[in-house]
Design a protein around this motif. Structure first.
Motif, short mmCIF file in Angstrom:
data_model
loop_
_atom_site.label_atom_id
_atom_site.label_comp_id
_atom_site.label_asym_id
_atom_site.label_seq_id
_atom_site.Cartn_x
_atom_site.Cartn_y
_atom_site.Cartn_z
N UNK A 18 50.98 -10.14 25.71
CA UNK A 18 51.33 -11.17 26.69
C UNK A 18 50.76 -10.75 28.03
N UNK A 19 49.98 -11.64 28.62
CA UNK A 19 49.35 -11.36 29.90
C UNK A 19 50.27 -11.84 31.00
N UNK A 20 50.78 -10.89 31.75
CA UNK A 20 51.78 -11.18 32.78
C UNK A 20 51.25 -11.94 33.97
N UNK A 21 52.19 -12.30 34.84
CA UNK A 21 51.84 -13.03 36.05
C UNK A 21 51.49 -14.48 35.79
N UNK A 22 51.73 -14.95 34.57
CA UNK A 22 51.33 -16.31 34.23
C UNK A 22 52.51 -17.24 33.95
N UNK A 23 53.71 -16.74 34.02
CA UNK A 23 54.89 -17.58 33.80
C UNK A 23 55.58 -17.99 35.11
N UNK A 24 55.47 -17.15 36.12
CA UNK A 24 56.29 -17.38 37.32
C UNK A 24 55.67 -18.32 38.36
N UNK A 25 54.40 -18.64 38.24
CA UNK A 25 53.77 -19.54 39.20
C UNK A 25 53.43 -18.90 40.53
N UNK A 26 53.64 -17.61 40.66
CA UNK A 26 53.40 -16.91 41.92
C UNK A 26 52.06 -16.19 41.96
N UNK A 27 51.61 -15.63 40.83
CA UNK A 27 50.44 -14.75 40.84
C UNK A 27 49.19 -15.33 40.21
N UNK A 28 49.30 -16.37 39.44
CA UNK A 28 48.11 -16.98 38.84
C UNK A 28 47.57 -16.26 37.63
N UNK A 29 48.36 -15.40 37.05
CA UNK A 29 47.93 -14.71 35.83
C UNK A 29 47.21 -13.41 36.10
N UNK A 30 47.04 -12.67 35.04
CA UNK A 30 46.33 -11.39 35.09
C UNK A 30 45.16 -11.47 34.12
N UNK A 44 49.61 -16.22 27.03
CA UNK A 44 49.78 -16.30 28.48
C UNK A 44 50.52 -17.58 28.81
N UNK A 45 51.06 -17.63 30.02
CA UNK A 45 51.79 -18.80 30.49
C UNK A 45 50.87 -19.81 31.13
N UNK A 46 51.44 -20.87 31.71
CA UNK A 46 50.66 -21.98 32.25
C UNK A 46 50.02 -21.71 33.62
N UNK A 47 50.42 -20.66 34.30
CA UNK A 47 49.93 -20.40 35.65
C UNK A 47 48.82 -19.36 35.62
N UNK A 48 47.60 -19.85 35.41
CA UNK A 48 46.45 -18.94 35.23
C UNK A 48 45.29 -19.33 36.14
N UNK A 49 45.60 -19.79 37.35
CA UNK A 49 44.53 -20.25 38.23
C UNK A 49 43.56 -19.14 38.62
#
Length: 115
Positions: A18-30, A44-49
């Motif tokens: 699981x690639x962190x920073x992608x669920x909280x909407x704060x970091x844009x994924x790792x 990974x989550x939806x926040x991967x900008x």
């Protein structure tokens, strides 16, 4: 693992990542390329900008799974842990994706030399 610089040394041990920073909407994924290179089934989550192009290519190759939230992560993680063929298929596709991206420096130098 939750310390900068340690993950690179252990991605190769993972069957599922699981690639962190992608669920909280704060970091844009790792960076999801590292676990993909080792052939882990990548989630990974939806926040991967921070990795829009990589995410689009992983999706196109069916080489990763996006989850909507923590509950979706739990469901997909349990599914993958119980389904070795699906886990392997995702991991193999992820590794092939990374391999297909290699050689950019040589390609760029060849294009510059030809110009």
């Amino acid at each position: 693992m939750d310390t900068i610089g340690e993950l690179g040394a252990v991605w190769g041990l993972a069957d599922v990542a699981f690639v962190g920073g992608s669920l909280d909407g704060q970091r844009g994924g790792q960076n999801m390329i590292e676990p993909a290179a080792y052939g882990a089934a990548v989630l990974f989550g939806p926040h991967t900008w921070n990795f829009k192009d990589t995410v689009a290519r992983l999706r196109q190759q069916e080489a990763a799974v996006e989850v909507a939230d923590a509950n979706g992560l739990e469901r997909e993680l349990l599914r993958l842990l119980g389904d070795a063929p699906r886990r392997s298929k995702l991991g193999d596709a992820a590794r092939r994706f990374v391999q297909s991206q290699q050689g950019a420096t040589t390609k760029t130098l060849n294009l510059l030399a030809a110009a």
